[in-house]
Motif scaffolding. Structure first.
Motif, mmCIF file in Angstrom:
data_model
loop_
_atom_site.group_PDB
_atom_site.id
_atom_site.type_symbol
_atom_site.label_atom_id
_atom_site.label_comp_id
_atom_site.label_asym_id
_atom_site.label_seq_id
_atom_site.Cartn_x
_atom_site.Cartn_y
_atom_site.Cartn_z
ATOM 1 N N UNK A 30 0.833 -1.200 0.000
ATOM 2 C CA UNK A 30 0.000 0.000 0.000
ATOM 3 C C UNK A 30 0.869 1.251 0.000
ATOM 4 N N UNK A 31 1.834 1.289 0.888
ATOM 5 C CA UNK A 31 2.691 2.479 1.006
ATOM 6 C C UNK A 31 3.520 2.706 -0.253
ATOM 7 N N UNK A 32 4.027 1.630 -0.835
ATOM 8 C CA UNK A 32 4.807 1.766 -2.070
ATOM 9 C C UNK A 32 3.949 2.329 -3.200
ATOM 10 N N UNK A 33 2.749 1.808 -3.336
ATOM 11 C CA UNK A 33 1.878 2.286 -4.416
ATOM 12 C C UNK A 33 1.450 3.734 -4.193
ATOM 13 N N UNK A 34 1.146 4.089 -2.952
ATOM 14 C CA UNK A 34 0.785 5.479 -2.668
ATOM 15 C C UNK A 34 1.955 6.410 -2.950
ATOM 16 N N UNK A 35 3.155 5.986 -2.624
ATOM 17 C CA UNK A 35 4.331 6.804 -2.932
ATOM 18 C C UNK A 35 4.501 6.994 -4.429
ATOM 19 N N UNK A 36 4.245 5.942 -5.181
ATOM 20 C CA UNK A 36 4.439 6.018 -6.632
ATOM 21 C C UNK A 36 3.363 6.820 -7.347
#
Length: 363
Positions: free
Chosen positions: A349-355
């Protein structure tokens, strides 16, 4: 149509997709290819009651005919064959020039082909493992799964390409009205979801084999809220108890729109949301159709239905019994999902939100 019919001149096309909402959505790029290949072409979709729920939101479809076929497992037992005779007559009266039968490779297209044959539809196209003889005028010998396995979207695009129908736009199709978007915006304001990071979590799925454990969803929700990411749960009314159990286990403040949304409003919510977390089920394909990033908790019941055309993470634990095509885990251990850790979900989740979001999330 003349006795020697060709696909170049067909204007009235029947598309058959007798499965559920997600399957219909994954067929929309192929339907678009049929539509744009002829300026006057009209598309009618023959689909199940479940599939019809989304058809009104697909701009390429002109008309929908609802038919719950007896060769689909979800259909209630028939008293007799009268509905089949009536449907064949109904289709004959609509005078279609051609029919395209869309199936997954584990389905047999011949019952649908026979229905079209009885309805005197001149051209009939489908994948089929065995020789259909006169039931199909255009037989594409099915290469799956013996030679390879394709994504469901690619499979259907390849099918219609064999009769010269192509499109440069392979995105799934779903139209959401401004009215629905405005209604959902008001709901979010009432939930006090404004500019802080937030995600939609859809923990339900029709098949038990495709459901991530409630305890896992609860831990994911707890950690996300602790990190400052708001969580909005969705689901149908029968899933209310599931969501309430997850909320209780999480023991943090989360929001719920369970039972509050019709299908278009659900699509609007997903379209607005920064990210969706869900099992491999219909909302994942809604997210792909409206361009929303997805963390897909993907039970390895089949390989063809991952998110199409959007940023995503597909999470599973590899198992020797994968691709079982079962609604209930035949091994009873459910390891393909049970062994996916909440930590890996939160990280995804955090990786996708960052991207994908303007404001980065701290890992």
């Amino acid at each position: 149509m003349s006795a020697i019919a060709t696909w170049d001149c067909v204007e009235n096309v029947l598309c058959i997709r007798l499965d559920t909402m997600g399957d219909v959505l994954m067929t929309t790029p192929a339907i678009r290819a049929l539509k744009v290949s002829h300026p006057q072409r009209r598309i009618t979709l023959l689909t199940s009651s479940a599939g019809a729920t989304t058809a009104s939101l697909i701009p390429e479809i002109d008309t929908v005919v609802v038919y719950d076929a007896p060769w689909l497992k979800a259909t209630a037992p028939r008293k007799n064959s009268l509905p089949e005779y009536e449907m064949a007559e109904h289709l004959r009266n609509l005078q279609f020039d051609a029919a395209v039968i869309f199936t997954v490779y584990s389905q047999n297209p011949l019952p649908s082909a026979f229905l079209c044959y009885l309805a005197d539809i001149p051209l009939r196209l489908a994948h089929c493992h065995e020789n259909p003889y006169q039931l199909l005028t255009d037989w594409v010998k099915d290469p799956e799964p013996e030679q390879f396995v394709r994504h469901e979207v690619r499979r259907q695009l390849d099918l219609v390409a064999t009769v010269g129908c192509q499109t440069n736009n392979d995105k799934m199709s779903l139209r959401v009205s401004e009215k629905a978007l405005n209604r959902v915006q008001m709901m979010l304001e009432q939930l006090r979801i404004k500019h802080q990071p937030w995600v939609v979590v859809h923990p339900g799925a029709t098949a038990p084999s495709r459901r991530y454990p409630p305890a896992g969803f609860a831990e994911v929700a707890r950690r996300l809220v602790t990190m400052g990411i708001s969580v909005v749960f969705t689901g149908t009314e029968p899933e209310r108890q599931l969501v309430e159990e997850i909320q209780t286990r999480a023991d943090v403040t989360t929001r719920s729109l369970v039972g509050c949304l019709d299908l278009e409003e659900m699509a609007a919510l997903v379209a607005i949301a920064p990210l969706l977390i869900a099992n491999n089920t219909g909302p994942v394909h809604i997210a792909a159709a409206v361009g929303t990033p997805v963390v897909d908790l993907y039970a390895l019941t089949n390989p063809q239905h991952t998110p199409w055309g959007v940023p995503h993470r597909v999470l599973f634990h590899d198992v020797s019994c994968k691709y079982c095509y079962k609604s209930v885990c035949p091994e009873s251990h459910h390891h393909c999902l049970e062994l996916v850790t909440p930590n890996s979900v939160v990280t995804a989740v955090c990786e996708l939100l960052q991207e994908t979001q303007a404001h980065p999330i701290l890992l």
